[in-house]
Design a protein around this motif. Structure first.
Motif, PDB file in Angstrom:
ATOM      1  N   UNK A 111      44.710  32.583  50.270  1.00 29.84           N
ATOM      2  CA  UNK A 111      43.432  33.010  49.712  1.00 29.84           C
ATOM      3  C   UNK A 111      43.602  33.881  48.472  1.00 29.84           C
ATOM      4  N   UNK A 112      44.772  33.839  47.877  1.00 30.59           N
ATOM      5  CA  UNK A 112      45.043  34.566  46.643  1.00 30.59           C
ATOM      6  C   UNK A 112      45.773  33.654  45.669  1.00 30.59           C
ATOM      7  N   UNK A 113      45.600  33.945  44.392  1.00 30.35           N
ATOM      8  CA  UNK A 113      46.281  33.170  43.358  1.00 30.35           C
ATOM      9  C   UNK A 113      47.027  34.132  42.430  1.00 30.35           C
ATOM     10  N   UNK A 114      48.280  33.817  42.183  1.00 32.05           N
ATOM     11  CA  UNK A 114      49.132  34.626  41.317  1.00 32.05           C
ATOM     12  C   UNK A 114      49.248  33.929  39.968  1.00 32.05           C
ATOM     13  N   UNK A 115      48.956  34.653  38.906  1.00 29.56           N
ATOM     14  CA  UNK A 115      49.002  34.107  37.547  1.00 29.56           C
ATOM     15  C   UNK A 115      49.906  34.979  36.685  1.00 29.56           C
ATOM     16  N   UNK A 206      44.503  42.442  41.725  1.00 30.81           N
ATOM     17  CA  UNK A 206      44.553  42.930  40.343  1.00 30.81           C
ATOM     18  C   UNK A 206      44.366  41.777  39.363  1.00 30.81           C
ATOM     19  N   UNK A 207      43.444  41.951  38.439  1.00 30.16           N
ATOM     20  CA  UNK A 207      43.250  40.966  37.367  1.00 30.16           C
ATOM     21  C   UNK A 207      43.416  41.679  36.032  1.00 30.16           C
ATOM     22  N   UNK A 213      46.978  38.981  40.241  1.00 28.71           N
ATOM     23  CA  UNK A 213      47.168  38.620  41.636  1.00 28.71           C
ATOM     24  C   UNK A 213      45.824  38.872  42.296  1.00 28.71           C
ATOM     25  N   UNK A 214      45.022  37.833  42.371  1.00 31.35           N
ATOM     26  CA  UNK A 214      43.609  38.032  42.689  1.00 31.35           C
ATOM     27  C   UNK A 214      43.158  37.126  43.819  1.00 31.35           C
ATOM     28  N   UNK A 215      42.108  37.553  44.485  1.00 33.63           N
ATOM     29  CA  UNK A 215      41.541  36.804  45.598  1.00 33.63           C
ATOM     30  C   UNK A 215      40.732  35.617  45.071  1.00 33.63           C
ATOM     31  N   UNK A 301      54.688  44.337  40.462  1.00 36.34           N
ATOM     32  CA  UNK A 301      54.009  44.118  41.732  1.00 36.34           C
ATOM     33  C   UNK A 301      55.071  43.888  42.787  1.00 36.34           C
ATOM     34  N   UNK A 302      54.909  44.535  43.942  1.00 36.75           N
ATOM     35  CA  UNK A 302      55.853  44.363  45.032  1.00 36.75           C
ATOM     36  C   UNK A 302      55.129  44.593  46.351  1.00 36.75           C
ATOM     37  N   UNK A 303      55.418  43.743  47.318  1.00 39.16           N
ATOM     38  CA  UNK A 303      54.665  43.777  48.569  1.00 39.16           C
ATOM     39  C   UNK A 303      55.231  44.734  49.603  1.00 39.16           C
TER      40      UNK A 303
END
Length: 337
Positions: A111-115, A206-207, A213-215, A301-303
């Motif tokens: 449910x997220x897309x990383x660009x 975050x956009x 990295x956004x929903x 970004x790091x999880x």
């Protein structure tokens, strides 16, 4: 986005659409994704589906692989092609023989897309560009979902936004100040912080201009109902909801940039990076989003950053901020010399 951890994951590659008006570059729409697929297969055991094969698979559903997708179309697409990850994007030729590549990654059920965006030279450096982008993909697919574009060295001026409170915040600040970073008074140190672990998760989306990295939001499911039965209160509430939805979803990037600009002006340009750090309830793990406040862009970004204490997590963050990412292709390049 969960890491691709199980044996032999499937990665599907769509087109990289030519964003220019020059048809002479159209051949790169398949050259790039095929190159990314081959590079990943060289160092990672994956089942790669290239654009041609993916298009043939979609024909079973009387569909064709498109060059552009709306984010809300991705969950259904990935389910049909039975893939763990779908990668697609676009490129734009730039002056001085450069090229800008924008890639979008969607993992099944995330449910997220990383660009992310990368710029490099055409022709002489085209394979280096492919390897560099492949390295970004590899790091992001790891358990830490790591993405970092630069070294953030000591002397940089940092502002933190966290769910820490009281002495916890002092423990977190200490290693940064000890290492030589400037720490802003952006977040006041109060005895109690009302932000919960769940509250902080909202800030993990975050956009920014180049990297996000956004929903995923499905606009088709949004409804604002009204009719002869609705009164003034209902109409006013509907209007407020519509404005909030427009500002914080449809125009999220524009709203975010306005907020970042306000922060920059309020602190008279004294902050270089805004670091959002969400800690779990045990304070033994944290996730990070770092934004370059001058460029208004996501740069780190790091999880999953672990530590035996808040101070140790801060120290581990500093190590990451000052460590150059290893090139997995270096050994392969040395062998070919």
């Amino acid at each position: 986005m969960a890491p691709i951890a199980h044996a032999r994951p499937t990665m599907a590659f769509g087109y990289l659409a030519n964003n220019s008006n020059d048809d002479n570059f159209d051949y790169l729409e398949t050259i790039f994704p095929n190159s990314f697929a081959n590079s990943l297969k060289n160092i990672f055991d994956i089942n790669a589906i290239k654009p041609h094969s993916l298009n043939e698979e979609l024909k079973k559903y009387k569909q064709e692989l498109k060059k552009y997708y709306q984010a809300y179309e991705l969950p259904e697409l990935v389910e049909k092609i039975d893939s763990d990850l779908f990668i697609y994007g676009n490129f734009t030729p730039l002056p001085n023989n450069q090229i800008k590549i924008v890639l979008h990654l969607y993992a099944e059920d995330s449910k997220r897309i990383f660009t992310f965006t990368n710029v490099g030279k055409m022709e002489t450096e085209i394979f280096r560009l492919v390897d560099r982008i492949t390295m970004i993909l590899l790091n992001f697919m790891d358990k830490d979902n790591l993405f970092i574009t630069k070294i953030i060295a000591p002397s940089a001026r940092l502002a933190f936004f966290t769910n820490l409170e009281g002495d916890e915040l002092n423990q977190f600040y200490f290693p940064f100040m000890q290492t030589g970073y400037g720490v802003s008074y952006f977040q006041g140190n109060e005895l109690y912080n009302k932000l919960t672990v769940d509250d902080m998760q909202a800030f993990s989306n975050v956009a920014t201009r180049e990297n996000s990295y956004d929903i995923i939001t499905d606009m088709r499911k949004v409804r604002f109902l009204y009719g002869t039965w609705s009164g003034n209160y209902h109409d006013e509430r509907t209007r407020e909801l519509r404005e909030s939805f427009t500002a914080n979803d449809l125009n999220y990037l524009k709203s975010k940039e306005a907020i970042l600009e306000t922060i920059n002006k309020t602190y008279n340009g004294s902050i270089d990076y805004l670091i959002i750090a969400g800690f779990d309830t045990s304070r033994s793990r944290a996730w990070v989003r770092c934004i370059d406040l001058k460029e208004k862009d996501l740069v780190w970004m790091q999880t999953d950053i672990k530590g035996g204490s808040i101070k140790e997590i801060g120290e581990n963050m500093i190590k990451r901020m000052n460590t150059k990412i290893e090139d997995p292709f270096k050994e392969q390049i040395e062998k070919n010399k």
